[in-house]
Design a protein around this motif. Structure first.
Motif, PDB file in Angstrom:
ATOM      1  N   LEU A 169      34.300  37.626  57.528  1.00 34.09           N
ATOM      2  CA  LEU A 169      33.671  37.261  56.122  1.00 34.09           C
ATOM      3  C   LEU A 169      33.877  38.824  55.023  1.00 34.09           C
ATOM      4  CD1 LEU A 169      32.457  35.570  54.473  1.00 34.09           C
ATOM      5  CD2 LEU A 169      29.551  36.388  55.766  1.00 34.09           C
ATOM      6  N   HIS A 170      34.448  40.110  56.568  1.00 30.79           N
ATOM      7  CA  HIS A 170      33.704  41.139  55.570  1.00 30.79           C
ATOM      8  C   HIS A 170      35.019  41.128  55.103  1.00 30.79           C
ATOM      9  CE1 HIS A 170      31.211  43.422  58.442  1.00 30.79           C
ATOM     10  NE2 HIS A 170      30.049  42.544  57.897  1.00 30.79           N
ATOM     11  N   ALA A 171      36.072  40.907  55.156  1.00 30.64           N
ATOM     12  CA  ALA A 171      37.843  40.839  54.639  1.00 30.64           C
ATOM     13  C   ALA A 171      38.043  39.770  53.983  1.00 30.64           C
ATOM     14  CB  ALA A 171      38.305  40.470  56.235  1.00 30.64           C
ATOM     15  N   LYS A 172      37.083  38.442  54.293  1.00 30.06           N
ATOM     16  CA  LYS A 172      37.272  37.209  53.024  1.00 30.06           C
ATOM     17  C   LYS A 172      36.641  38.164  51.604  1.00 30.06           C
ATOM     18  CE  LYS A 172      35.207  32.854  52.023  1.00 30.06           C
ATOM     19  NZ  LYS A 172      34.405  31.992  52.114  1.00 30.06           N
ATOM     20  N   LEU A 173      35.196  38.317  51.308  1.00 26.52           N
ATOM     21  CA  LEU A 173      34.257  39.273  50.170  1.00 26.52           C
ATOM     22  C   LEU A 173      35.420  39.821  49.492  1.00 26.52           C
ATOM     23  CD1 LEU A 173      30.707  38.650  52.103  1.00 26.52           C
ATOM     24  CD2 LEU A 173      32.209  37.226  50.531  1.00 26.52           C
ATOM     25  N   THR A 174      36.026  40.733  50.434  1.00 25.62           N
ATOM     26  CA  THR A 174      36.726  41.881  50.099  1.00 25.62           C
ATOM     27  C   THR A 174      37.915  41.431  49.166  1.00 25.62           C
ATOM     28  OG1 THR A 174      36.720  43.110  51.469  1.00 25.62           O
ATOM     29  CG2 THR A 174      38.001  43.761  50.300  1.00 25.62           C
ATOM     30  N   LEU A 175      38.234  40.147  49.731  1.00 25.03           N
ATOM     31  CA  LEU A 175      39.607  39.509  48.665  1.00 25.03           C
ATOM     32  C   LEU A 175      38.843  38.750  47.718  1.00 25.03           C
ATOM     33  CD1 LEU A 175      41.926  38.117  51.713  1.00 25.03           C
ATOM     34  CD2 LEU A 175      42.294  40.153  50.576  1.00 25.03           C
ATOM     35  N   VAL A 176      37.766  38.448  47.676  1.00 23.61           N
ATOM     36  CA  VAL A 176      37.029  37.591  46.744  1.00 23.61           C
ATOM     37  C   VAL A 176      36.777  38.657  45.984  1.00 23.61           C
ATOM     38  CG1 VAL A 176      34.376  36.546  46.619  1.00 23.61           C
ATOM     39  CG2 VAL A 176      35.988  36.046  48.591  1.00 23.61           C
ATOM     40  N   VAL A 177      36.555  39.661  45.594  1.00 25.55           N
ATOM     41  CA  VAL A 177      36.171  40.527  44.817  1.00 25.55           C
ATOM     42  C   VAL A 177      37.038  41.188  43.889  1.00 25.55           C
ATOM     43  CG1 VAL A 177      35.420  42.743  44.319  1.00 25.55           C
ATOM     44  CG2 VAL A 177      34.005  41.485  46.449  1.00 25.55           C
ATOM     45  N   LEU A 178      38.332  40.763  44.530  1.00 25.76           N
ATOM     46  CA  LEU A 178      39.929  41.405  43.697  1.00 25.76           C
ATOM     47  C   LEU A 178      39.939  40.037  42.653  1.00 25.76           C
ATOM     48  CD1 LEU A 178      42.383  42.223  47.103  1.00 25.76           C
ATOM     49  CD2 LEU A 178      41.196  43.660  45.384  1.00 25.76           C
ATOM     50  N   MET A 179      39.309  38.430  43.152  1.00 22.59           N
ATOM     51  CA  MET A 179      39.393  37.329  42.447  1.00 22.59           C
ATOM     52  C   MET A 179      38.691  37.700  41.424  1.00 22.59           C
ATOM     53  SD  MET A 179      41.545  34.928  43.008  1.00 22.59           S
ATOM     54  CE  MET A 179      40.889  33.757  44.089  1.00 22.59           C
ATOM     55  N   PHE A 180      37.132  38.535  41.483  1.00 20.56           N
ATOM     56  CA  PHE A 180      36.748  38.543  40.439  1.00 20.56           C
ATOM     57  C   PHE A 180      37.361  38.808  40.022  1.00 20.56           C
ATOM     58  CE2 PHE A 180      32.579  36.033  41.045  1.00 20.56           C
ATOM     59  CZ  PHE A 180      32.039  35.699  42.763  1.00 20.56           C
ATOM     60  N   ALA A 181      38.422  40.218  39.835  1.00 21.33           N
ATOM     61  CA  ALA A 181      38.692  41.061  39.709  1.00 21.33           C
ATOM     62  C   ALA A 181      39.873  40.486  38.406  1.00 21.33           C
ATOM     63  CB  ALA A 181      39.404  41.890  39.799  1.00 21.33           C
ATOM     64  N   LEU A 182      40.878  39.301  39.385  1.00 21.49           N
ATOM     65  CA  LEU A 182      41.844  38.794  38.386  1.00 21.49           C
ATOM     66  C   LEU A 182      41.095  37.964  36.950  1.00 21.49           C
ATOM     67  CD1 LEU A 182      44.865  38.523  38.952  1.00 21.49           C
ATOM     68  CD2 LEU A 182      44.501  36.852  40.995  1.00 21.49           C
ATOM     69  N   HIS A 183      39.894  37.548  37.551  1.00 20.29           N
ATOM     70  CA  HIS A 183      38.747  36.506  37.178  1.00 20.29           C
ATOM     71  C   HIS A 183      38.537  37.352  35.429  1.00 20.29           C
ATOM     72  CE1 HIS A 183      35.770  32.901  36.947  1.00 20.29           C
ATOM     73  NE2 HIS A 183      36.016  34.090  35.049  1.00 20.29           N
ATOM     74  N   GLY A 184      37.756  38.763  35.424  1.00 16.38           N
ATOM     75  CA  GLY A 184      37.908  39.281  34.668  1.00 16.38           C
ATOM     76  C   GLY A 184      38.991  39.641  33.755  1.00 16.38           C
ATOM     77  N   MET A 185      39.519  39.927  34.599  1.00 15.10           N
ATOM     78  CA  MET A 185      41.090  39.627  33.588  1.00 15.10           C
ATOM     79  C   MET A 185      41.804  39.229  33.196  1.00 15.10           C
ATOM     80  SD  MET A 185      43.488  41.760  36.788  1.00 15.10           S
ATOM     81  CE  MET A 185      44.878  41.965  35.778  1.00 15.10           C
ATOM     82  N   PHE A 186      41.759  37.758  33.424  1.00 11.32           N
ATOM     83  CA  PHE A 186      41.847  36.816  32.656  1.00 11.32           C
ATOM     84  C   PHE A 186      41.530  36.286  31.333  1.00 11.32           C
ATOM     85  CE2 PHE A 186      45.243  36.019  35.832  1.00 11.32           C
ATOM     86  CZ  PHE A 186      45.140  35.955  36.228  1.00 11.32           C
ATOM     87  N   SER A 187      39.728  36.424  31.948  1.00  9.71           N
ATOM     88  CA  SER A 187      38.939  36.626  30.783  1.00  9.71           C
ATOM     89  C   SER A 187      38.922  37.392  29.326  1.00  9.71           C
ATOM     90  CB  SER A 187      37.787  36.946  30.652  1.00  9.71           C
ATOM     91  OG  SER A 187      37.254  35.997  31.516  1.00  9.71           O
ATOM     92  N   LYS A 188      39.848  38.772  29.612  1.00  7.81           N
ATOM     93  CA  LYS A 188      39.931  39.671  28.444  1.00  7.81           C
ATOM     94  C   LYS A 188      41.569  39.123  27.800  1.00  7.81           C
ATOM     95  CE  LYS A 188      41.519  44.395  27.676  1.00  7.81           C
ATOM     96  NZ  LYS A 188      42.770  43.559  27.073  1.00  7.81           N
ATOM     97  N   TYR A 189      42.680  38.162  28.923  1.00  4.56           N
ATOM     98  CA  TYR A 189      43.782  38.906  28.329  1.00  4.56           C
ATOM     99  C   TYR A 189      43.656  37.167  27.767  1.00  4.56           C
ATOM    100  CZ  TYR A 189      45.813  40.805  32.593  1.00  4.56           C
ATOM    101  OH  TYR A 189      46.242  41.920  33.170  1.00  4.56           O
ATOM    102  N   ARG A 190      42.653  36.605  27.404  1.00  3.21           N
ATOM    103  CA  ARG A 190      42.025  35.519  26.710  1.00  3.21           C
ATOM    104  C   ARG A 190      41.720  35.480  25.434  1.00  3.21           C
ATOM    105  NH1 ARG A 190      39.481  32.407  24.130  1.00  3.21           N
ATOM    106  NH2 ARG A 190      37.542  33.759  24.727  1.00  3.21           N
ATOM    107  N   LYS A 191      40.886  36.603  25.871  1.00  8.87           N
ATOM    108  CA  LYS A 191      40.438  37.427  24.287  1.00  8.87           C
ATOM    109  C   LYS A 191      41.062  38.092  23.031  1.00  8.87           C
ATOM    110  CE  LYS A 191      35.506  38.364  25.652  1.00  8.87           C
ATOM    111  NZ  LYS A 191      35.501  39.021  26.850  1.00  8.87           N
ATOM    112  N   ASP A 192      42.506  38.624  24.121  1.00  8.22           N
ATOM    113  CA  ASP A 192      43.473  39.415  23.179  1.00  8.22           C
ATOM    114  C   ASP A 192      44.012  38.017  22.500  1.00  8.22           C
ATOM    115  OD1 ASP A 192      44.327  41.799  25.257  1.00  8.22           O
ATOM    116  OD2 ASP A 192      42.591  41.491  24.664  1.00  8.22           O
ATOM    117  N   PHE A 193      44.436  36.920  23.031  1.00  6.54           N
ATOM    118  CA  PHE A 193      45.581  35.804  22.586  1.00  6.54           C
ATOM    119  C   PHE A 193      44.427  35.589  21.376  1.00  6.54           C
ATOM    120  CE2 PHE A 193      48.809  35.372  24.580  1.00  6.54           C
ATOM    121  CZ  PHE A 193      49.031  35.019  26.180  1.00  6.54           C
TER     122      PHE A 193
END
Ligand code: HEM
Length: 147
Positions: free
Chosen positions: A88-112
């Motif tokens: 679960l520690h390892a899973k939640l670490t990867l989930v934090v990366l998923m949140f970071a990716l989500h945040g990047m996609f939100s920024k790219y959408r705003k740029d478009f």
């Protein structure tokens, strides 16, 4: 607390359902960015992509992410012993990366949306592989529990 324990299988089922919608959106949005990057800024096609990206992010990706997170936390509250488990520690670490990716996609959408995207279609083709890759490792961790 007893309610959470009694409802545990339902909470887990809806956690996985929310995760499926979240991951579907995370795989689809960068795909739209790939084609949007080649569309002329201000043109009809670009304006159509803006509507699709906004609705996908606000109507599916954000709500399902919030549901997956809340239901995931409820599972931990109902079963706190899980927090001692390495998978679960390892899973939640990867989930934090998923949140970071989500945040990047939100920024790219705003740029478009502001016709300020500077990333190439090739960039979005590459980043499109990130969320499916994370999903493979997260699901192996949570089902196989290798450690
Ligand atoms: C958003 C933050 C998340 C939290 C806090 C979280 C937490 C949890 C917890 C505590 C469980 C229950 C484990 C058990 O009962 O033994 C669980 C189950 C599960 N999670 Fe998550 N999770 C999150 C995100 C995700 C993501 C992003 C995925 C997939 C990409 C995922 C896939 C699963 C699956 C497939 C199960 C069911 C495993 C089983 O049947 O035992 N979760 N999650």
């Amino acid at each position: 607390m007893n309610f959470l324990v009694d409802a545990y299988p339902w909470i887990k089922a809806f956690h996985v359902i929310a995760v499926i919608f979240w991951m579907a959106g995370m795989a689809y949005l960068p795909r739209l960015f790939v084609y949007h990057a080649d569309a002329a800024a201000g043109g009809e096609l670009s304006e159509t992509f803006k509507v699709m990206e906004r609705r996908l992010l606000r109507g599916i990706i954000n709500p399902s992410m919030i549901a997956a997170l809340i239901l995931g936390i409820l599972l931990i509250v109902a079963n706190p012993a899980l927090m001692a488990q390495g998978w679960l520690h390892a899973k939640l670490t990867l989930v934090v990366l998923m949140f970071a990716l989500h945040g990047m996609f939100s920024k790219y959408r705003k740029d478009f949306e502001r016709d300020q995207n500077r990333k190439s279609a090739r960039f979005f083709r590459i980043i499109n592989e990130a969320s499916p890759l994370l999903v493979v490792f997260i699901v192996i961790l949570v089902i196989v529990r290798p450690f």
